[in-house]
Design an enzyme around this catalytic site. Structure first.
Site: not given
Ligand code: UDP
Length: 327
Positions: A32, A36, A140, A168-169, A206-207, A220, A280
């Site tokens: 849709n 995308g 999710y 995974f990522n 960095i979260f 990850r 986060r």
């Molecule tokens: N992350 C971060 N800063 C950001 C975005 C992500 O430190 O601006 C970290 C996030 O906390 C996670 C990793 O990067 O540990 C991967 O996050 P992403 O959102 O890419 O993928 P997810 O693991 O949520 O699917």
């Protein structure tokens, strides 16, 4: 086969469409375009439509003589799913149930589904195997798990051949730099770091710097999008009536946020300033796949095992498309 790719204009979908076409499959993309990008699928037939529209789906299944479906069209942002669960249950559960019913009505029984590591929640043991208990911790993850269960039940009762591939990522881009990752707003780590290298952001936050990991940042398992695409093609070939596969797709190797930023510095030559921010909510310290089952069952091995190579393909895309597909 004639393959209907729902959500084929998205990130993983578009890379899979390419591989399908180049492997000789006939592809119909159904999307849709809410998230995308039309230019990401120059090959194959494109139909604009809603996943919730059972009649439209039935028409497409019949018109094109579809043999198999790949379903990529889910919403995939954890924070958004917490804020707007209704949207997630609608798009990730209710709408694809219409797809299953359309398939059942038209006797199309093969389906490959994009599932996720988020179905595991915060697992106690790493690496994560398919036998690891699935306890999602956000809407999710729940919506993806519910649909996995729907697939199992359809396999058992109606003979559907199903594969749920738990990514995974997803990371990287097509090595020729033609298609890649473009989310609006962007929330994923590697694109954000590379946007910082392009000067579009001042720094990357960095979260959390106090996780129980060697450098204090989250770990990850980053898997190249083309490796994911390959796994989809292999899963498709394996499906038989009543197949019910759930497979983890990762490299088995973890990278911390700081290691990702270092890799991006190496590849781009940019200093990439950082700040440490709050954790986060909902981020587990470490998620790394045991994908030995996928390797055995699919005969699949990820070709990108070095994070530098993954980042290099992403950099190639971002550098040549600084505003994504709008470039
Ligand atoms: N992350 C971060 N800063 C950001 C975005 C992500 O430190 O601006 C970290 C996030 O906390 C996670 C990793 O990067 O540990 C991967 O996050 P992403 O959102 O890419 O993928 P997810 O693991 O949520 O699917």
């Amino acid at each position: 086969m004639k393959v209907l790719v729902i959500g084929g204009a998205g990130y993983v979908g578009s890379h899979t469409v390419r591989k399908l076409v180049r492997s000789g499959h006939e592809v119909v993309v159904y999307d849709n375009l809410s998230r995308g990008h039309r230019p990401s699928v120059p090959e194959g037939i494109f139909v604009k439509g809603e996943l919730s529209d059972r009649e439209a789906l039935q028409r497409v299944l019949v018109q094109y003589g579809i043999d198999a479906v790949m379903h990529f069209a889910a919403f995939a942002l954890v924070g958004e799913s917490v804020a707007q669960p209704a949207m997630y249950y609608q798009n990730n559960v209710s709408a694809p149930l219409e797809l299953l019913e359309a398939m059942r009505a038209e006797k199309v029984w093969r389906i490959v589904f994009s599932s996720t590591t988020a179905t595991y929640g915060q697992p106690e043991t790493i690496p994560i195997a398919e036998s690891t208990p699935q306890f999602p911790i956000n809407p999710y993850g729940f919506t993806k798990l519910v649909f996995e269960h729907a697939l199992s039940d359809y396999a058992h009762a109606y003979g559907f051949g199903c594969a749920a591939l738990r990514y995974f990522n997803a990371a990287g881009a097509s090595p020729d730099g033609d298609i890649g990752e473009d989310h609006d707003p962007e929330s994923h780590l590697i694109p954000l770091v590379l946007q910082t290298a392009l000067g579009q952001r001042e720094r990357i936050g960095i979260f959390g710097g106090d996780y129980p990991t060697p450098d204090g940042t989250c770990i990850r398992d980053y898997i190249h999008v083309d490796d994911l695409a390959d796994a989809h093609l292999k899963a498709l070939d394996l499906l038989e009536p009543s197949s019910n596969l759930q497979l983890n797709l990762g490299t088995g190797s973890g990278q911390s946020v700081k290691q990702i930023i270092e890799a991006c510095r190496r590849i781009t030559g940019h200093p990439i300033p950082t700040t440490i921010e709050q954790r986060r909510p909902g981020d587990p310290a470490e998620l790394v796949a045991d994908s030995s089952l996928a390797q055995r069952v699919l005969g699949w091995t990820p070709r990108y095992t070095d994070i530098n190579d993954i980042v290099a393909t992403a950099w190639q895309w971002h550098r040549s498309h600084p505003r994504g597909y709008a470039s």
